[in-house]
Design an enzyme around this catalytic site. Sequence first.
Site, PDB file in Angstrom:
ATOM      1  N   ASP A   2      -8.234  34.933   7.384  1.00 54.65           N
ATOM      2  CA  ASP A   2      -8.517  33.593   7.883  1.00 54.65           C
ATOM      3  C   ASP A   2      -9.084  32.690   6.790  1.00 54.65           C
ATOM      4  O   ASP A   2      -8.793  31.494   6.746  1.00 54.65           O
ATOM      5  CB  ASP A   2      -9.503  33.665   9.054  1.00 54.65           C
ATOM      6  CG  ASP A   2      -8.879  34.283  10.294  1.00 54.65           C
ATOM      7  OD1 ASP A   2      -7.645  34.434  10.319  1.00 54.65           O
ATOM      8  OD2 ASP A   2      -9.628  34.625  11.227  1.00 54.65           O
ATOM      9  N   GLY A   3      -9.910  33.257   5.908  1.00 52.62           N
ATOM     10  CA  GLY A   3     -10.526  32.450   4.857  1.00 52.62           C
ATOM     11  C   GLY A   3      -9.508  31.855   3.900  1.00 52.62           C
ATOM     12  O   GLY A   3      -9.663  30.717   3.435  1.00 52.62           O
TER      13      GLY A   3
ATOM     14  N   ASN B 164     -11.346  24.547  11.578  1.00 50.65           N
ATOM     15  CA  ASN B 164     -12.108  25.312  12.563  1.00 50.65           C
ATOM     16  C   ASN B 164     -13.233  24.490  13.191  1.00 50.65           C
ATOM     17  O   ASN B 164     -13.213  24.204  14.370  1.00 50.65           O
ATOM     18  CB  ASN B 164     -12.691  26.577  11.926  1.00 50.65           C
ATOM     19  CG  ASN B 164     -11.807  27.780  12.119  1.00 50.65           C
ATOM     20  OD1 ASN B 164     -10.724  27.682  12.664  1.00 50.65           O
ATOM     21  ND2 ASN B 164     -12.271  28.930  11.652  1.00 50.65           N
ATOM     22  N   ASP B 165     -14.222  24.164  12.369  1.00 51.40           N
ATOM     23  CA  ASP B 165     -15.362  23.446  12.943  1.00 51.40           C
ATOM     24  C   ASP B 165     -16.192  22.751  11.873  1.00 51.40           C
ATOM     25  O   ASP B 165     -15.998  22.946  10.671  1.00 51.40           O
ATOM     26  CB  ASP B 165     -16.253  24.381  13.779  1.00 51.40           C
ATOM     27  CG  ASP B 165     -16.763  25.582  13.001  1.00 51.40           C
ATOM     28  OD1 ASP B 165     -16.893  25.500  11.768  1.00 51.40           O
ATOM     29  OD2 ASP B 165     -17.039  26.618  13.634  1.00 51.40           O
TER      30      ASP B 165
ATOM     31  N   ARG C 172     -33.417  16.567  19.337  1.00 45.26           N
ATOM     32  CA  ARG C 172     -34.197  17.342  18.376  1.00 45.26           C
ATOM     33  C   ARG C 172     -33.685  18.767  18.515  1.00 45.26           C
ATOM     34  O   ARG C 172     -33.843  19.398  19.552  1.00 45.26           O
ATOM     35  CB  ARG C 172     -35.697  17.266  18.676  1.00 45.26           C
ATOM     36  CG  ARG C 172     -36.292  15.884  18.490  1.00 45.26           C
ATOM     37  CD  ARG C 172     -37.750  15.834  18.917  1.00 45.26           C
ATOM     38  NE  ARG C 172     -38.602  16.700  18.110  1.00 45.26           N
ATOM     39  CZ  ARG C 172     -39.317  17.707  18.593  1.00 45.26           C
ATOM     40  NH1 ARG C 172     -39.255  18.013  19.887  1.00 45.26           N
ATOM     41  NH2 ARG C 172     -40.063  18.438  17.800  1.00 45.26           N
TER      42      ARG C 172
ATOM     43  N   ALA D 145     -14.328  30.875  17.658  1.00 42.49           N
ATOM     44  CA  ALA D 145     -15.193  31.405  16.599  1.00 42.49           C
ATOM     45  C   ALA D 145     -16.662  31.164  16.954  1.00 42.49           C
ATOM     46  O   ALA D 145     -17.135  31.606  17.989  1.00 42.49           O
ATOM     47  CB  ALA D 145     -14.812  30.768  15.267  1.00 42.49           C
TER      48      ALA D 145
ATOM     49  N   LEU E 269     -17.560  29.722  20.530  1.00 40.11           N
ATOM     50  CA  LEU E 269     -17.512  30.677  21.633  1.00 40.11           C
ATOM     51  C   LEU E 269     -18.730  31.586  21.611  1.00 40.11           C
ATOM     52  O   LEU E 269     -19.327  31.878  22.660  1.00 40.11           O
ATOM     53  CB  LEU E 269     -16.226  31.502  21.557  1.00 40.11           C
ATOM     54  CG  LEU E 269     -15.966  32.467  22.720  1.00 40.11           C
ATOM     55  CD1 LEU E 269     -15.794  31.697  24.025  1.00 40.11           C
ATOM     56  CD2 LEU E 269     -14.728  33.316  22.445  1.00 40.11           C
ATOM     57  N   SER E 270     -19.123  32.023  20.427  1.00 38.99           N
ATOM     58  CA  SER E 270     -20.297  32.891  20.300  1.00 38.99           C
ATOM     59  C   SER E 270     -21.568  32.191  20.772  1.00 38.99           C
ATOM     60  O   SER E 270     -22.497  32.844  21.260  1.00 38.99           O
ATOM     61  CB  SER E 270     -20.464  33.341  18.844  1.00 38.99           C
ATOM     62  OG  SER E 270     -19.356  34.091  18.406  1.00 38.99           O
TER      63      SER E 270
END
Length: 280
Positions: free
Chosen positions: A86-87, A147-148, A180, A194, A197-198
Amino acid sequence: MARRRLLLLLKPFDVFQFGQSGGASPITVPQAFRYLDNRRRVHKDAINFCQDILRKKSNIDWEPILRTNLSQPIRNFDLVVTVGGDGTLLQASHFLDDSIPVLGVNSDPTQVKEVLDDILAGQKLPSNLSRISLSVNSQPLSSYALNDVLIADPCPATVSRFSFRIQRDGESCGPLVNCRSSGLRVSTAAGSTAAMLSAGGFAMPVLSEDLQYMVREPISPGAAIRLMHGIIKSDQSMKASWFSKKGVIYIDGSHVFHSIQHGDSIELSSKAPSLKVFLP
């Protein structure tokens, strides 16, 4: 058939060095040593496997390059094939627009030849994966997130102060949310399985053009708790204001980042060029 140009993007296979003379091996547990050495050999075999396939293709001009040597946008290729994990695919995405499709090959290939034949014959079409576009103080960032994105203090455990609201065509379509917390995460559909979801988010259909956001570890949100997690529709954007002294926008992990400071305005949306990927 016209000749095609292909870029073979490789994860280095010599990341781990074993049995070096003149010093102790960095891996001291025999089982871990054997596992890592086996993964290195499997990856090297995968590279050789893919290169053997390409050497037999008389209509392809191809060029191998290590992902660590990428420094410029990828241009003038018909297809990019990444070999690694994936990386490697994520790193390639940061150098691609929506004009060149990419095929990700895991380091344990099984049907690479058949898939490549179908792609080159035009029998298999790529899917469009949404990416996140970002701007800081109305200046677009050059990298898109596949991804994010995480917006947080340089030490992500530190409490940060920021606000955000959802908007459409520059007009607010939701309340101003003051936070905050330890940061703000925004994921694409592809990245929703990824870290999102966690953290308690949900998996989205991979071809969705919506984004999902979540405020990390909000402090005393009160009635605003329902606004700490939600969706940014494909025709919407999120406008955030940063009120801590320092901050960092992390794009697809910690290797690509952009520093921000108090008073900066960040805008995120799925209006980035999509990434054309051949999915299984």
